[in-house]
Scaffold this motif. Structure first.
Motif, short mmCIF file in Angstrom:
data_model
loop_
_atom_site.label_atom_id
_atom_site.label_comp_id
_atom_site.label_asym_id
_atom_site.label_seq_id
_atom_site.Cartn_x
_atom_site.Cartn_y
_atom_site.Cartn_z
N MET A 1 0.83 -1.17 0.00
CA MET A 1 0.00 0.00 0.00
C MET A 1 0.88 1.23 0.00
O MET A 1 1.75 1.36 0.83
N THR A 2 0.67 2.14 -0.92
CA THR A 2 1.50 3.33 -0.95
C THR A 2 0.68 4.61 -1.09
O THR A 2 1.24 5.68 -1.08
N GLU A 3 -0.63 4.53 -1.20
CA GLU A 3 -1.47 5.72 -1.34
C GLU A 3 -1.87 6.22 0.04
O GLU A 3 -2.58 5.55 0.76
N HIS A 4 -1.37 7.40 0.38
CA HIS A 4 -1.64 7.94 1.70
C HIS A 4 -2.22 9.34 1.63
O HIS A 4 -1.98 10.16 2.50
N THR A 5 -2.98 9.63 0.61
CA THR A 5 -3.55 10.97 0.49
C THR A 5 -4.96 11.00 1.04
O THR A 5 -5.65 9.99 1.10
N ASP A 6 -5.38 12.18 1.43
CA ASP A 6 -6.73 12.39 1.95
C ASP A 6 -7.64 12.83 0.82
O ASP A 6 -7.20 13.50 -0.11
N PRO A 7 -8.91 12.49 0.90
CA PRO A 7 -9.85 12.99 -0.10
C PRO A 7 -9.98 14.51 0.03
O PRO A 7 -9.80 15.05 1.13
N PRO A 8 -10.27 15.20 -1.06
CA PRO A 8 -10.42 16.66 -0.97
C PRO A 8 -11.49 17.05 0.04
O PRO A 8 -12.54 16.42 0.12
N GLY A 9 -11.18 18.05 0.86
CA GLY A 9 -12.14 18.57 1.82
C GLY A 9 -12.36 17.72 3.05
O GLY A 9 -13.31 17.94 3.81
N VAL B 1 0.74 -16.92 4.99
CA VAL B 1 0.23 -15.84 5.83
C VAL B 1 1.27 -14.71 5.89
O VAL B 1 2.41 -14.95 6.28
N PRO B 2 0.87 -13.49 5.52
CA PRO B 2 1.84 -12.40 5.49
C PRO B 2 2.10 -11.74 6.84
O PRO B 2 3.04 -10.98 6.99
N ASP C 1 7.44 -1.82 12.93
CA ASP C 1 8.27 -2.14 11.76
C ASP C 1 7.49 -2.94 10.72
O ASP C 1 7.59 -2.69 9.53
N TRP C 2 6.71 -3.94 11.18
CA TRP C 2 5.92 -4.72 10.22
C TRP C 2 4.89 -3.83 9.53
O TRP C 2 4.73 -3.89 8.31
N LEU C 3 4.22 -3.00 10.31
CA LEU C 3 3.19 -2.14 9.74
C LEU C 3 3.80 -1.15 8.76
O LEU C 3 3.23 -0.90 7.70
N ALA C 4 4.95 -0.60 9.09
CA ALA C 4 5.63 0.33 8.18
C ALA C 4 5.93 -0.36 6.85
O ALA C 4 5.65 0.20 5.79
N ALA C 5 6.48 -1.56 6.90
CA ALA C 5 6.78 -2.29 5.66
C ALA C 5 5.49 -2.57 4.88
O ALA C 5 5.45 -2.43 3.66
N SER D 1 8.37 4.45 6.22
CA SER D 1 9.45 4.15 7.16
C SER D 1 8.87 3.91 8.56
O SER D 1 7.80 4.43 8.89
N PRO D 2 9.59 3.14 9.38
CA PRO D 2 9.16 2.97 10.77
C PRO D 2 9.03 4.31 11.48
O PRO D 2 8.18 4.48 12.36
#
Length: 139
Positions: free
Chosen positions: A1-9, A106-107, A33-37, A42-43
């Motif tokens: 997952m790499t999309e970290h933008t907020d919806p407009p408004g 299992v990831p 660390d796992w969640l960051a990856a 980054s952590p």
């Protein structure tokens, strides 16, 4: 997952708070660390979200909700299978390597599995929990 933008408004009252983010991460048994990856950050970014230095992006909130849902489904499925067994028991794992050797599909980390087993134990009376035997140990 790499999309970290907020919806407009997006208003601040719709955001996941730093406290909510940490509570959910802990509830799921996930390390920073796992969640960051998993999130592709980054952590340090995860720590900053937890400390309130950065706002938790909406995309991250949605992914946390997805992780909660997947975990809940796993717990419910395991509980339904175990309730029908006489003397139910489960293995959990000491390390990520041990867990992934047993369950390569299992990831999640072993800490997630231990948190899941704790939730299962709340629902299954008399659940026996053990580590799998180490090589050379009697089973």
């Amino acid at each position: 997952m790499t999309e970290h933008t907020d919806p407009p408004g997006m208003s601040d009252d719709e955001r996941m708070t730093d406290a909510e983010f940490r509570v959910v991460r802990d509830w799921l048994g996930l390390t920073g660390d796992w969640l960051a990856a998993h999130l592709g950050v980054s952590p340090r970014t995860v720590r900053h979200w937890e400390q309130g230095k950065y706002a938790v992006p909406d995309g991250v909130r949605l992914e946390m909700e997805s992780l909660e849902a997947r975990t809940g489904e796993f717990v419910a499925g395991a509980v339904s299978k175990l309730l029908d067994l006489p003397g139910p028991g489960v293995f959990t794992y000491r390390t990520d390597a041990e867990y992934h050797a047993a369950h390569p599909e299992v990831p999640f980390p072993a800490s997630w599995h231990r948190a899941v087993v704790a939730r299962i134990a709340q629902e299954v009376p008399g659940l026996a929990i053990a580590y799998p035997p180490q090589e050379g140990e009697a089973s």
